[in-house]
Each structure stands twice: as C-alpha cells, then as structure tokens.
Design a protein around this motif. Structure first.
Motif, PDB file in Angstrom:
ATOM      1  N   ALA A 292       0.771  -1.203  -0.066  1.00 36.55           N
ATOM      2  CA  ALA A 292      -0.037   0.135  -0.287  1.00 36.55           C
ATOM      3  C   ALA A 292       0.599   1.208  -0.005  1.00 36.55           C
ATOM      4  N   PRO A 293       0.976   1.811  -1.200  1.00 42.71           N
ATOM      5  CA  PRO A 293       1.431   3.494  -1.008  1.00 42.71           C
ATOM      6  C   PRO A 293       1.026   4.498   0.120  1.00 42.71           C
ATOM      7  N   ALA A 294       1.263   5.468   0.271  1.00 45.41           N
ATOM      8  CA  ALA A 294       1.002   6.460   1.694  1.00 45.41           C
ATOM      9  C   ALA A 294      -0.024   7.389   0.691  1.00 45.41           C
ATOM     10  N   CYS A 295      -1.380   7.598   1.241  1.00 42.73           N
ATOM     11  CA  CYS A 295      -2.376   7.951   0.894  1.00 42.73           C
ATOM     12  C   CYS A 295      -1.962   9.730   0.888  1.00 42.73           C
ATOM     13  N   PRO A 296      -1.585  10.323  -0.465  1.00 40.65           N
ATOM     14  CA  PRO A 296      -1.307  11.864  -0.434  1.00 40.65           C
ATOM     15  C   PRO A 296      -1.986  12.594   0.723  1.00 40.65           C
ATOM     16  N   ASP A 297      -1.298  13.938   1.402  1.00 40.25           N
ATOM     17  CA  ASP A 297      -2.100  14.700   2.542  1.00 40.25           C
ATOM     18  C   ASP A 297      -3.443  15.589   1.589  1.00 40.25           C
ATOM     19  N   PHE A 298      -2.770  16.352   0.100  1.00 43.19           N
ATOM     20  CA  PHE A 298      -3.675  17.042  -0.740  1.00 43.19           C
ATOM     21  C   PHE A 298      -4.428  16.708  -1.152  1.00 43.19           C
TER      22      PHE A 298
ATOM     23  N   ILE B 158     -10.328   1.190  -0.118  1.00 47.85           N
ATOM     24  CA  ILE B 158      -9.803   0.076  -1.908  1.00 47.85           C
ATOM     25  C   ILE B 158      -9.055  -0.493  -1.256  1.00 47.85           C
ATOM     26  N   ILE B 159      -7.884   0.292  -0.079  1.00 51.77           N
ATOM     27  CA  ILE B 159      -6.514  -0.044  -0.573  1.00 51.77           C
ATOM     28  C   ILE B 159      -6.465  -1.000  -0.350  1.00 51.77           C
ATOM     29  N   ASN B 160      -7.111  -1.932   1.000  1.00 52.73           N
ATOM     30  CA  ASN B 160      -6.840  -2.664   1.770  1.00 52.73           C
ATOM     31  C   ASN B 160      -6.915  -3.842  -0.074  1.00 52.73           C
ATOM     32  N   ASP B 161      -7.944  -4.354  -0.047  1.00 50.71           N
ATOM     33  CA  ASP B 161      -9.208  -5.283  -0.802  1.00 50.71           C
ATOM     34  C   ASP B 161      -7.391  -5.104  -2.255  1.00 50.71           C
ATOM     35  N   LEU B 162      -6.932  -4.281  -2.083  1.00 48.97           N
ATOM     36  CA  LEU B 162      -5.850  -3.757  -4.406  1.00 48.97           C
ATOM     37  C   LEU B 162      -4.659  -4.076  -3.515  1.00 48.97           C
ATOM     38  N   VAL B 163      -4.419  -4.232  -2.256  1.00 47.77           N
ATOM     39  CA  VAL B 163      -3.184  -5.168  -1.795  1.00 47.77           C
ATOM     40  C   VAL B 163      -3.484  -6.336  -1.584  1.00 47.77           C
ATOM     41  N   VAL B 164      -4.084  -6.848  -1.200  1.00 48.10           N
ATOM     42  CA  VAL B 164      -5.123  -8.710  -1.563  1.00 48.10           C
ATOM     43  C   VAL B 164      -4.289  -9.347  -1.986  1.00 48.10           C
ATOM     44  N   LEU B 165      -4.920  -8.681  -3.503  1.00 45.39           N
ATOM     45  CA  LEU B 165      -5.059  -9.012  -4.552  1.00 45.39           C
ATOM     46  C   LEU B 165      -3.689  -8.814  -5.468  1.00 45.39           C
ATOM     47  N   GLY B 166      -3.136  -7.991  -4.891  1.00 42.58           N
ATOM     48  CA  GLY B 166      -1.134  -8.303  -5.773  1.00 42.58           C
ATOM     49  C   GLY B 166      -1.603  -6.787  -6.439  1.00 42.58           C
ATOM     50  N   VAL B 167      -2.384  -5.667  -7.571  1.00 38.23           N
ATOM     51  CA  VAL B 167      -2.269  -4.954  -7.908  1.00 38.23           C
ATOM     52  C   VAL B 167      -1.855  -3.607  -7.772  1.00 38.23           C
ATOM     53  N   VAL B 168      -1.917  -3.118  -6.695  1.00 35.78           N
ATOM     54  CA  VAL B 168      -1.094  -2.242  -6.468  1.00 35.78           C
ATOM     55  C   VAL B 168       0.198  -2.014  -5.548  1.00 35.78           C
ATOM     56  N   THR B 169       1.025  -0.813  -5.836  1.00 33.52           N
ATOM     57  CA  THR B 169       2.430  -0.962  -5.439  1.00 33.52           C
ATOM     58  C   THR B 169       2.617   0.329  -4.528  1.00 33.52           C
ATOM     59  N   LYS B 170       3.871   0.715  -3.880  1.00 32.77           N
ATOM     60  CA  LYS B 170       4.295   1.693  -3.609  1.00 32.77           C
ATOM     61  C   LYS B 170       4.224   3.091  -4.769  1.00 32.77           C
ATOM     62  N   ILE B 171       5.296   2.242  -5.984  1.00 26.55           N
ATOM     63  CA  ILE B 171       4.684   3.410  -7.424  1.00 26.55           C
ATOM     64  C   ILE B 171       3.550   3.896  -7.949  1.00 26.55           C
TER      65      ILE B 171
ATOM     66  N   ALA C 155     -14.284  -5.549 -17.108  1.00 33.80           N
ATOM     67  CA  ALA C 155     -13.638  -5.927 -18.120  1.00 33.80           C
ATOM     68  C   ALA C 155     -12.325  -5.654 -17.846  1.00 33.80           C
ATOM     69  N   ALA C 156     -12.015  -4.649 -16.617  1.00 34.01           N
ATOM     70  CA  ALA C 156     -10.914  -4.616 -16.503  1.00 34.01           C
ATOM     71  C   ALA C 156     -10.365  -5.399 -15.384  1.00 34.01           C
ATOM     72  N   ARG C 157     -10.786  -6.366 -14.734  1.00 31.32           N
ATOM     73  CA  ARG C 157     -10.769  -7.515 -13.670  1.00 31.32           C
ATOM     74  C   ARG C 157     -10.566  -8.389 -14.478  1.00 31.32           C
ATOM     75  N   GLY C 158     -11.429  -9.026 -16.053  1.00 25.92           N
ATOM     76  CA  GLY C 158     -10.900 -10.297 -16.639  1.00 25.92           C
ATOM     77  C   GLY C 158      -9.354  -9.883 -17.406  1.00 25.92           C
ATOM     78  N   ARG C 159      -9.129  -8.550 -17.568  1.00 27.19           N
ATOM     79  CA  ARG C 159      -7.659  -8.698 -17.908  1.00 27.19           C
ATOM     80  C   ARG C 159      -7.079  -8.595 -17.091  1.00 27.19           C
ATOM     81  N   LEU C 160      -6.530  -8.683 -15.873  1.00 23.02           N
ATOM     82  CA  LEU C 160      -5.505  -8.281 -14.857  1.00 23.02           C
ATOM     83  C   LEU C 160      -5.224  -9.858 -14.928  1.00 23.02           C
ATOM     84  N   GLU C 161      -3.542  -9.908 -13.843  1.00 22.61           N
ATOM     85  CA  GLU C 161      -2.539 -11.223 -14.093  1.00 22.61           C
ATOM     86  C   GLU C 161      -2.639 -10.881 -12.723  1.00 22.61           C
ATOM     87  N   ILE C 162      -3.064 -11.772 -12.354  1.00 24.78           N
ATOM     88  CA  ILE C 162      -3.345 -11.665 -10.401  1.00 24.78           C
ATOM     89  C   ILE C 162      -2.509 -13.320 -10.667  1.00 24.78           C
ATOM     90  N   ARG C 163      -0.847 -12.633  -9.593  1.00 22.36           N
ATOM     91  CA  ARG C 163      -0.372 -13.730  -9.042  1.00 22.36           C
ATOM     92  C   ARG C 163      -1.195 -15.171  -9.200  1.00 22.36           C
TER      93      ARG C 163
END
Length: 169
Positions: free
Chosen positions: A44-50, A62-75, A142-150
């Motif tokens: 999980a990246p840090a939430c921007p303060d702005f 949404i951040i916890n689910d995205l991390v668990v699914l492996g589709v979000v990184t710090k970058i 549609a986007a979920r279908g294109r994801l490559e979840i490890r």
C-alpha cells in the motif's frame, strides 16, 4: 517499430473468450493468464495529504483489497490518487446536480440556447478520469478480466490473496 504491449486491441477476458468458442485457438494457459509477472511487491502506498476528504475516504475503502489482490504497489500512488480524486470530484458534482434538480442538467445561455450545465460537464469528465485510472487496478468487470493476478505456488498455508481473488472473481 513493429509495436509494443500497448498495440492493438485490449485483451478480452478469458470467460468471454471461451464463450465465443476460442476462435484464436489459445491454449488454456494463455486464457488463464498464466504469464509470469515480475515487478515490485504488492504494498500500500501512503495516501497523499493533498487529497480531499472524500478522496481519502475512497482511498481507505479500496486500498486493502487492492493490496491483497496484488494489483497495487508503492509506485502506483499517483494513479490511485487520480482515481480517488476523480471519485471525489464526481461525487461533489453529482450532489450539486441533485441540489439543482432540473436546472442541474441543462443551462440556458444568454442568447437563449440550451447547453449541458457546467456541473454536468464536471461530472462527466470526472467519470472519464475514474474509468481510465480505475481500469489500471481492475475496478470494473472488463478490467478485472485483463488483470494478471499472481497465483500461489502451493497450498501448504492459508493464502489471503487467493481468498480475496475468489471473492471478486
């Protein structure tokens, strides 16, 4: 240059591909998205303060689910911030339209012509930004279908990522 990974049409989800009868004769591995993916670990990246208050609320939702699914990184912080801020802008514009009732959709110009209201334009542009940024994280079917979840290597231990993926797919 002959092309790159962005060339051509977007990939069709495997389920749709199979429903159509697999005309391209792709193997089961290709349809399942069994390609190896390398990159930074899901984190999980840090939430921007702005970000606005509504955008920060959406981030936390949404951040916890995205991390668990492996589709979000710090970058991915900027892309996720764009999505969350677009959500906030869309929500604010839709509230303004609801407050204005019938006049929230159409405005009359000084010369008497009817045109789409400024709030409706803001809502439409925010919705476009939400769809574009959200598709990077699989935030629509549609986007979920294109994801490559490890997929995990083995089943020796409980796997949160697999359980979360089964919850969404």
């Amino acid at each position: 240059m002959a092309g790159n990974s962005n060339s051509g049409r977007k990939a069709i989800p495997a389920t749709v591909h199979l429903i159509r009868g697999n005309p391209s004769k792709k193997s089961a591995e290709e349809l399942a998205g069994a390609t190896s993916r390398s990159g930074p670990p899901a984190q999980a990246p840090a939430c921007p303060d702005f970000l606005t208050a509504d955008a920060k609320t959406e981030w936390r939702r949404i951040i916890n689910d995205l991390v668990v699914l492996g589709v979000v990184t710090k970058i991915d912080r900027a892309e996720l911030a764009v999505y969350c801020q677009a959500w906030s802008d869309w929500k604010m514009a839709r509230k303004k339209i609801a407050e204005m009732r019938d006049t929230g959709f159409v405005e009359t110009t000084p010369s008497g012509y009817k045109q789409m209201s400024a709030w409706m334009q803001v809502a439409n542009r925010a919705e476009d930004r939400m769809r574009t940024a959200g598709s990077s994280f699989g935030l629509n079917p549609a986007a979920r279908g294109r994801l490559e979840i490890r997929s995990p290597q083995g089943e020796l231990f409980p796997n949160e990522q697999k359980d979360a993926a089964e919850k969404y797919f």
